[in-house]
Scaffold this active site. Structure first.
Site, PDB file in Angstrom:
ATOM      1  N   ARG A 221       5.910  27.905 -32.758  1.00 24.08           N
ATOM      2  CA  ARG A 221       4.474  27.660 -32.676  1.00 24.08           C
ATOM      3  C   ARG A 221       4.121  26.670 -33.778  1.00 24.08           C
ATOM      4  NH1 ARG A 221       4.622  29.316 -28.214  1.00 24.08           N
ATOM      5  NH2 ARG A 221       3.615  31.176 -27.353  1.00 24.08           N
ATOM      6  N   GLU A 250      -2.564  21.801 -31.111  1.00 20.14           N
ATOM      7  CA  GLU A 250      -2.231  21.171 -29.825  1.00 20.14           C
ATOM      8  C   GLU A 250      -3.300  21.471 -28.766  1.00 20.14           C
ATOM      9  OE1 GLU A 250       1.653  23.212 -29.488  1.00 20.14           O
ATOM     10  OE2 GLU A 250       0.852  24.207 -27.717  1.00 20.14           O
ATOM     11  N   HIS A 268       4.727  20.491 -25.826  1.00 19.56           N
ATOM     12  CA  HIS A 268       4.939  21.930 -25.580  1.00 19.56           C
ATOM     13  C   HIS A 268       5.529  22.172 -24.178  1.00 19.56           C
ATOM     14  CE1 HIS A 268       3.426  26.237 -26.654  1.00 19.56           C
ATOM     15  NE2 HIS A 268       4.551  26.283 -25.952  1.00 19.56           N
TER      16      HIS A 268
HETATM   17  P1  NAP Z   1      12.222  37.479 -30.203  1.00 23.33           P
HETATM   18  O1  NAP Z   1      13.411  37.827 -29.401  1.00 23.33           O
HETATM   19  O2  NAP Z   1      11.224  38.528 -30.520  1.00 23.33           O
HETATM   20  O3  NAP Z   1      12.755  36.824 -31.569  1.00 23.33           O
HETATM   21  C1  NAP Z   1      11.934  36.535 -32.643  1.00 23.33           C
HETATM   22  C2  NAP Z   1      12.763  36.450 -33.912  1.00 23.33           C
HETATM   23  O4  NAP Z   1      11.908  36.063 -34.994  1.00 23.33           O
HETATM   24  C3  NAP Z   1      13.422  37.757 -34.323  1.00 23.33           C
HETATM   25  O5  NAP Z   1      14.715  37.465 -34.746  1.00 23.33           O
HETATM   26  C4  NAP Z   1      12.589  38.263 -35.488  1.00 23.33           C
HETATM   27  O6  NAP Z   1      13.411  39.030 -36.361  1.00 23.33           O
HETATM   28  C5  NAP Z   1      12.122  36.937 -36.106  1.00 23.33           C
HETATM   29  N1  NAP Z   1      10.870  37.071 -36.841  1.00 23.33           N
HETATM   30  C6  NAP Z   1       9.726  37.678 -36.419  1.00 23.33           C
HETATM   31  N2  NAP Z   1       8.806  37.619 -37.395  1.00 23.33           N
HETATM   32  C7  NAP Z   1       9.371  36.975 -38.431  1.00 23.33           C
HETATM   33  C8  NAP Z   1       8.904  36.626 -39.736  1.00 23.33           C
HETATM   34  N3  NAP Z   1       7.683  36.953 -40.153  1.00 23.33           N
HETATM   35  N4  NAP Z   1       9.754  35.960 -40.555  1.00 23.33           N
HETATM   36  C9  NAP Z   1      10.995  35.644 -40.148  1.00 23.33           C
HETATM   37  N5  NAP Z   1      11.492  35.949 -38.916  1.00 23.33           N
HETATM   38  C10 NAP Z   1      10.674  36.613 -38.086  1.00 23.33           C
HETATM   39  O7  NAP Z   1      11.401  36.316 -29.523  1.00 23.33           O
HETATM   40  P2  NAP Z   1      11.916  35.154 -28.532  1.00 23.33           P
HETATM   41  O8  NAP Z   1      11.862  35.626 -27.135  1.00 23.33           O
HETATM   42  O9  NAP Z   1      13.188  34.601 -29.062  1.00 23.33           O
HETATM   43  O10 NAP Z   1      10.713  34.081 -28.725  1.00 23.33           O
HETATM   44  C11 NAP Z   1      10.410  33.585 -29.986  1.00 23.33           C
HETATM   45  C12 NAP Z   1       9.165  32.725 -29.959  1.00 23.33           C
HETATM   46  O11 NAP Z   1       9.459  31.454 -29.408  1.00 23.33           O
HETATM   47  C13 NAP Z   1       7.987  33.206 -29.103  1.00 23.33           C
HETATM   48  O12 NAP Z   1       7.253  34.227 -29.742  1.00 23.33           O
HETATM   49  C14 NAP Z   1       7.181  31.932 -28.960  1.00 23.33           C
HETATM   50  O13 NAP Z   1       6.273  31.771 -30.036  1.00 23.33           O
HETATM   51  C15 NAP Z   1       8.244  30.827 -29.044  1.00 23.33           C
HETATM   52  N6  NAP Z   1       8.423  30.152 -27.729  1.00 23.33           N
HETATM   53  C16 NAP Z   1       8.124  28.836 -27.603  1.00 23.33           C
HETATM   54  C17 NAP Z   1       8.310  28.203 -26.387  1.00 23.33           C
HETATM   55  C18 NAP Z   1       7.997  26.751 -26.190  1.00 23.33           C
HETATM   56  O14 NAP Z   1       7.644  26.361 -25.088  1.00 23.33           O
HETATM   57  N7  NAP Z   1       8.135  25.916 -27.201  1.00 23.33           N
HETATM   58  C19 NAP Z   1       8.766  28.917 -25.282  1.00 23.33           C
HETATM   59  C20 NAP Z   1       9.064  30.255 -25.449  1.00 23.33           C
HETATM   60  C21 NAP Z   1       8.901  30.869 -26.683  1.00 23.33           C
HETATM   61  P3  NAP Z   1      12.762  40.072 -37.388  1.00 23.33           P
HETATM   62  O15 NAP Z   1      11.820  40.931 -36.605  1.00 23.33           O
HETATM   63  O16 NAP Z   1      13.936  40.805 -37.951  1.00 23.33           O
HETATM   64  O17 NAP Z   1      12.071  39.270 -38.433  1.00 23.33           O
HETATM   65  C1  8YV Z   2       4.609  28.438 -22.385  1.00 22.09           C
HETATM   66  C2  8YV Z   2       5.610  29.475 -24.484  1.00 22.09           C
HETATM   67  O1  8YV Z   2       4.408  27.062 -22.467  1.00 22.09           O
HETATM   68  O2  8YV Z   2       6.556  31.417 -23.549  1.00 22.09           O
HETATM   69  C3  8YV Z   2       5.992  30.910 -24.514  1.00 22.09           C
HETATM   70  O3  8YV Z   2       5.736  31.550 -25.556  1.00 22.09           O
HETATM   71  O4  8YV Z   2       5.198  28.917 -25.463  1.00 22.09           O
HETATM   72  C4  8YV Z   2       5.799  28.688 -23.256  1.00 22.09           C
HETATM   73  O5  8YV Z   2       6.841  29.170 -22.492  1.00 22.09           O
HETATM   74  C5  8YV Z   2       3.309  29.087 -22.738  1.00 22.09           C
HETATM   75  O6  8YV Z   2       3.372  30.480 -22.673  1.00 22.09           O
HETATM   76  C6  8YV Z   2       2.207  28.648 -21.787  1.00 22.09           C
HETATM   77  O7  8YV Z   2       2.379  29.270 -20.527  1.00 22.09           O
END
Ligand code: NAP
Ligand code: 8YV
Length: 307
Positions: A221, A250, A268
């Site tokens: 994010r 954004e 994004h």
């Molecule tokens: P996840 O499986 O819950 O993994 C999150 C990781 O972050 C865990 O290892 C957690 O470990 C760590 N974490 C949480 N809070 C933290 C903190 N304060 N300091 C350091 N580490 C921390 O989640 P995921 O499915 O991999 O998704 C992660 C994130 O990616 C989503 O929440 C979203 O914001 C982002 N995302 C972006 C896109 C995009 O389009 N760019 C798409 C999908 C997801 P600990 O709890 O041990 O800290």
């Molecule tokens: C999407 C994301 O773009 O899954 C997330 O956390 O950031 C992206 O996969 C977003 O949720 C808008 O649908």
């Protein structure tokens, strides 16, 4: 039919499934008293005052895995279930992270411009780039997507290290201090959740530790990185490169960032392929339909798992 409030866009396939069982309302046309279901996404979420104004809300189904734009703790307090779309987008978002990293190392944008401008013919070979082989990659947030990123980097012989609040049951070295990890790595990839706990944790100190030969990749994010400090570091050369899919405000992206040559910027699109959005959309709708059928859901967020 039960009433569903739609916040943000959904696909035609999602709409077709939902229309069979819900009356779908848009934000400019709904009665707060009759809304029992909300469908939204990671970007729009649901504003606290809107959630507070829906007394009969049962479920908020998020089209995305990140739910920092939804107050899940308040929802759980009111026995409202929040769902999201974990796992089905791991590979796609991991590909986006690797794509950004490779684009930075191999200067894909610069060299594409070199061909298009005619400089290749006029000036000869383009300047050399850096190899992406054998790099130490620090993953900030080794969760579902973080692990997929680590796996996808294997062909580049990356040495993976990681930071999160708690160590995981993996073979990679764990750093309990983010700055220390930044000192130790060539590339830092951010893939934590957003929200207050991670706000600006990649600050000026972390960026300085990553250093002039370092590369920052952010697919988490925009809030996770101090964007002002990032721009300054990239301008001064105290940080080498950045590949960014997400931004603080954004879709507004600071002009100073857009003017820099040492960045690769994406709007994004981490999960934004036809195939992955279809899988995310199906799960988003499955959560709604299953709740309608028997009161359970497929993928609740952890805060609501007990409901
Ligand atoms: P996840 O499986 O819950 O993994 C999150 C990781 O972050 C865990 O290892 C957690 O470990 C760590 N974490 C949480 N809070 C933290 C903190 N304060 N300091 C350091 N580490 C921390 O989640 P995921 O499915 O991999 O998704 C992660 C994130 O990616 C989503 O929440 C979203 O914001 C982002 N995302 C972006 C896109 C995009 O389009 N760019 C798409 C999908 C997801 P600990 O709890 O041990 O800290
Ligand atoms: C999407 C994301 O773009 O899954 C997330 O956390 O950031 C992206 O996969 C977003 O949720 C808008 O649908």
């Amino acid at each position: 039919m039960p009433e569903l409030l739609q916040i943000g866009g959904i696909t035609e396939t999602m709409k077709a499934r939902l229309q069979k069982v819900f009356t779908i309302h848009q934000l400019d046309d709904f009665d707060p008293e009759t809304i029992e279901y909300v469908i939204t996404n990671g970007h729009d979420g649901i504003k606290p005052d809107l959630m507070a104004a829906l007394p009969n809300l049962k479920l908020i189904s998020g089209y995305g895995v990140g739910y920092d734009a939804i107050d899940a703790i308040e929802a759980a307090r009111r026995s409202i279930v929040v769902t999201h779309t974990p796992n089905v987008l791991n590979e796609e978002v991991a590909t986006t992270a690797v794509l950004l990293m490779l684009a930075c190392y191999r200067e894909v944008l610069r060299d594409d411009a070199y061909v298009r401008s005619g400089d290749w013919a006029a000036k000869g070979s383009a300047p050399l780039t850096r190899s992406a082989e054998n790099q130490t990659v620090g993953i900030l947030g080794l969760g579902r997507i973080g692990q997929a990123i680590a796996d996808k980097l294997a062909p580049w012989n990356a040495k993976i290290i990681y930071h999160s609040r708690t160590p995981k049951n993996v073979g990679y070295p764990y750093y309990d201090d983010l700055t220390e990890m930044a000192k130790a790595c060539d590339t830092l990839i951010c893939i934590t959740p957003g929200g207050p706990a991670t706000a600006k944790i990649v600050n000026a100190k972390v960026l300085a530790a990553l250093g002039p030969n370092g590369t920052l990749i952010n697919v988490s994010r925009g809030s996770v990185v101090d964007e002002t400090a990032l721009i300054e570091a990239l301008q001064n050369g105290t940080l080498g490169w950045a590949g960014l899919d997400v931004f603080d405000a954004e879709p507004a992206v600071p002009q100073a960032l857009r003017d820099l040559p040492n960045v690769v910027l994406l709007p994004h699109v981490g999960s934004a392929t036809v195939e992955t959005r279809a899988a995310m959309g199906a799960l988003t709708v499955d959560n709604l339909l299953q709740h309608l059928k028997d009161g359970t859901v497929v993928t609740p967020v952890p805060e609501c798992a007990h409901l």
